[in-house]
Design an enzyme around this catalytic site. Structure first.
Site, short mmCIF file in Angstrom:
data_model
loop_
_atom_site.label_atom_id
_atom_site.label_comp_id
_atom_site.label_asym_id
_atom_site.label_seq_id
_atom_site.Cartn_x
_atom_site.Cartn_y
_atom_site.Cartn_z
N ARG A 15 52.24 37.64 19.89
CA ARG A 15 53.28 37.88 20.88
C ARG A 15 54.37 36.83 20.75
NH1 ARG A 15 49.63 38.24 26.24
NH2 ARG A 15 48.41 36.75 24.99
N LYS A 75 51.55 32.00 25.52
CA LYS A 75 50.27 31.36 25.84
C LYS A 75 50.46 29.88 26.13
CE LYS A 75 46.85 32.74 26.22
NZ LYS A 75 46.30 33.19 27.52
N TYR A 94 52.32 31.38 30.31
CA TYR A 94 51.00 31.38 30.94
C TYR A 94 50.37 30.01 30.71
CZ TYR A 94 51.19 36.48 31.35
OH TYR A 94 51.53 37.75 31.67
N HIS A 96 47.14 28.86 32.91
CA HIS A 96 45.71 28.95 33.22
C HIS A 96 45.08 27.55 33.22
CE1 HIS A 96 45.93 33.29 32.99
NE2 HIS A 96 46.45 33.21 31.78
N GLU A 118 51.35 33.17 35.66
CA GLU A 118 50.27 33.80 36.41
C GLU A 118 50.25 33.46 37.89
OE1 GLU A 118 48.37 29.98 34.81
OE2 GLU A 118 49.78 31.49 34.09
N SER A 134 47.75 42.12 32.70
CA SER A 134 46.52 42.63 33.33
C SER A 134 46.37 44.12 33.08
CB SER A 134 46.55 42.34 34.84
OG SER A 134 46.54 40.96 35.10
N ASP A 198 34.35 45.29 45.04
CA ASP A 198 35.39 44.37 45.49
C ASP A 198 35.08 43.97 46.92
OD1 ASP A 198 38.50 43.86 44.29
OD2 ASP A 198 38.21 43.42 46.41
N SER A 220 31.43 44.26 47.59
CA SER A 220 30.79 43.30 46.69
C SER A 220 29.99 42.25 47.46
CB SER A 220 31.84 42.60 45.83
OG SER A 220 31.23 41.72 44.92
N LEU A 240 39.78 37.72 40.23
CA LEU A 240 40.84 36.74 40.11
C LEU A 240 41.12 36.09 41.44
CD1 LEU A 240 43.27 35.46 38.53
CD2 LEU A 240 44.63 37.38 39.38
N VAL A 267 37.16 39.70 31.27
CA VAL A 267 38.61 39.56 31.25
C VAL A 267 39.05 38.31 32.02
CG1 VAL A 267 40.80 40.74 31.70
CG2 VAL A 267 38.79 42.07 31.11
N ALA A 268 38.19 37.82 32.91
CA ALA A 268 38.51 36.64 33.71
C ALA A 268 38.33 35.34 32.94
CB ALA A 268 37.62 36.62 34.96
N ASP A 270 40.19 33.73 30.98
CA ASP A 270 41.35 32.83 31.04
C ASP A 270 41.24 31.85 32.20
OD1 ASP A 270 43.04 33.32 28.87
OD2 ASP A 270 43.89 35.09 29.79
N ALA A 299 40.14 35.14 24.97
CA ALA A 299 40.98 34.55 26.01
C ALA A 299 42.44 35.02 25.96
CB ALA A 299 40.93 33.02 25.90
N MET A 301 43.34 38.55 25.20
CA MET A 301 43.11 39.95 24.85
C MET A 301 44.39 40.71 24.51
SD MET A 301 40.07 41.35 27.34
CE MET A 301 40.28 43.04 26.76
#
Length: 373
Positions: A15, A75, A94, A96, A118, A134, A198, A220, A240, A267-268, A270, A299, A301
Site C-alpha cells: 500500500r 503502516k 496507522y 496501533h 485508527e 476494517s 457482541d 457475549s 475492538l 483480525v484484532a 493489530d 498484522a 491483512m
C-alpha cells in the site's frame, strides 16, 4: 506545506500513503509533495504517474524525511523510519501503539507529532479512517479462513458452504462492528452457518435487522464465547476497543479444546489479538498451529489486496490530509475535535487514554499539548 510519502517497508506491504490522484489534489492547492521512488509501483502507480501529478521523486526514504514536514504513511513506522523522525515532523498513519511499547517509547523520544488513523472519530463516534481497512479485513477474513480450512493448509477439510446433503461449516464471529459485519456478509454469501457475539445490544439488533434469520446473534458472555468457539470450524476475532489493547476473549484452554483443524483468524492482532495464543504473523508466513488449531494472525491483512486497500484508504484520509496541509497542524487539530482524537503522541507525551493505560504511562490531554506545537 511539504508533504512526504515514503515507500512502505513492512513485510509484504505494498500500500502507499497517497495515490497519484491524491497528490494531484494537494499539488493543485499549492503544496509540495515528495514521494519516494517506487512507492506505488507494486500496485500500478509509477514514478511517472506521481511526477505527472506534481510530485518530486525522492531516491530514498532519508530524502523524503529530510524534505517533508508532514509524513503520510499506511503502516506504523519501523525502527529505521522512527530514527528519522524529529520535532519538525507530523506523522499521519496507522500506529496501533497499545501493544507496542518499543514504538511508543521511540515516538515519544522523537518529539514528533503522531496522529493515528485508527483513533480519528466522526460525529457519530465511529472510526472513519479505520473503517475502510476494517471492511477489507472483514471480507478477507472469510476468504483466508475458508482457505485455511482446506486440508492442504492444515485445516479440518470443511467447505464453509457445505453441499446438498452435507451441513455447512460453522463460523463464529467475535464482535459485530465493521469487521464482524463484513465478515458475516461474506460468510452468509458462501452459505455458512454464522453466529455473531457482541456485548452491545444495539449492534446485535442492527445485525438482526440486516441479516434476519440468516445469522444467529448472541450476547457475549464468557460462557457463550466458550460454547461457540468450541463448536466452531472458523472463528473470526474482530473485537475492538479504540486505541486500547484488544480483550483476550479466547483463552489458551479454549484453544486446546477446539476441534482439531479448526481455524482462528485474529483480525484484532493489530491491537494485540483477542486470543491468548495469538501472535503477529506476516503475509510471507501467515499461519502457525497451536494445539491442532490453525492461527492466521497477519498484522496487515489489507496489504494482501494493496491496490483496493490504498484506494479505499485514500478516499477516507485525503480530506484530513488536506485540512492538515491547508490549516497547519496546530490549527487543524484545534478546530476539529475528531481529528484531535487521532493525536496519540505529541511533544514527548501521550495524548490518548488507551495508549497511556496500556503502557501505564502518563496521559496529557491533547488540548494541553497543542500550545507546544
Amino acid at each position: 506545506m511539504r508533504i512526504g510519502v515514503p515507500k512502505e517497508i513492512k513485510n509484504h506491504e505494498c500500500r502507499v500513503g497517497l495515490t497519484p490522484q491524491s497528490v494531484a489534489e494537494l499539488h493543485a492547492l499549492g503544496h509540495e509533495l515528495w514521494v519516494e521512488s517506487q512507492a506505488g509501483t507494486a500496485i500500478g502507480f509509477s514514478d511517472a504517474d506521481y511526477m505527472k501529478a506534481g510530485a518530486h521523486i525522492a531516491l530514498d526514504a532519508p530524502k523524503v524525511f529530510a524534505e517533508a514536514e508532514l509524513i503520510v504513511k499506511v503502516k506504523e513506522p519501523l525502527a529505521s523510519e522512527r530514527a528519522r523522525l524529529g520535532t519538525q515532523h507530523t506523522l499521519f498513519t496507522y500506529l496501533h501503539l497499545a501493544p507496542d511499547r518499543l514504538q511508543t517509547d521511540e515516538l515519544l523520544a522523537s518529539g514528533a507529532t503522531c496522529i493515528a488513523y485508527e483513533t480519528v472519530t466522526d460525529a457519530q463516534g465511529r472510526l472513519p479512517l479505520l473503517a475502510p481497512m476494517s471492511e477489507v479485513a472483514g471480507r478477507m477474513s472469510i476468504q483466508v479462513g475458508a482457505s485455511c480450512l482446506e486440508k492442504a493448509h492444515g485445516g479440518r477439510g470443511v467447505l464453509l458452504g457445505g453441499v446438498p446433503g452435507v451441513a455447512p461449516g460453522k463460523v463464529v464471529i467475535l464482535g459485530g462492528g465493521v469487521v464482524g459485519s463484513q465478515a458475516a456478509m461474506m460468510a452468509i454469501g458462501l452459505g455458512a452457518d454464522v453466529t455473531i457475539l457482541d456485548k452491545n445490544m444495539d449492534t446485535l439488533r442492527r445485525l438482526d435487522a440486516q441479516y434476519g434469520n440468516r445469522i444467529t446473534t448472541l450476547y457475549s458472555t464468557g460462557a457463550a464465547v466458550r460454547e461457540q468457539v468450541l463448536a466452531a470450524d472458523l472463528v473470526i476475532g474482530s473485537v475492538l476497543i479504540p486505541g486500547a489493547t484488544a480483550p483476550r476473549l479466547v483463552t489458551a484452554a479454549m484453544v486446546r479444546q477446539m476441534k482439531a483443524g479448526a481455524v482462528l483468524v485474529d483480525v484484532a492482532i493489530d491491537q494485540g489479538g483477542c486470543a491468548e495464543t495469538s501472535r503477529p504473523t506476516t503475509h510471507t508466513h501467515p499461519t502457525y498451529v497451536v494445539d491442532e488449531v490453525v492461527h492466521y494472525c497477519v498484522a496487515n491483512m489489507p496489504g494482501g489486496v494493496a491496490r483496493t486497500s490504498t484506494l479505499a484508504l485514500n478516499n477516507a484520509t485525503l480530506p484530513f490530509v488536506v485540512a492538515l496541509a491547508e490549516k497547519g497542524i496546530r490549527r487543524a487539530l484545534e478546530e476539529d475535535v475528531h481529528l484531535r482524537h487521532g493525536l496519540n503522541v505529541a511533544a514527548g507525551v501521550i495524548t490518548n487514554t488507551g495508549v497511556a493505560a496500556a503502557h501505564q504511562l502518563p496521559y496529557v490531554p491533547a488540548e494541553e499539548v497543542l500550545a507546544r506545537l
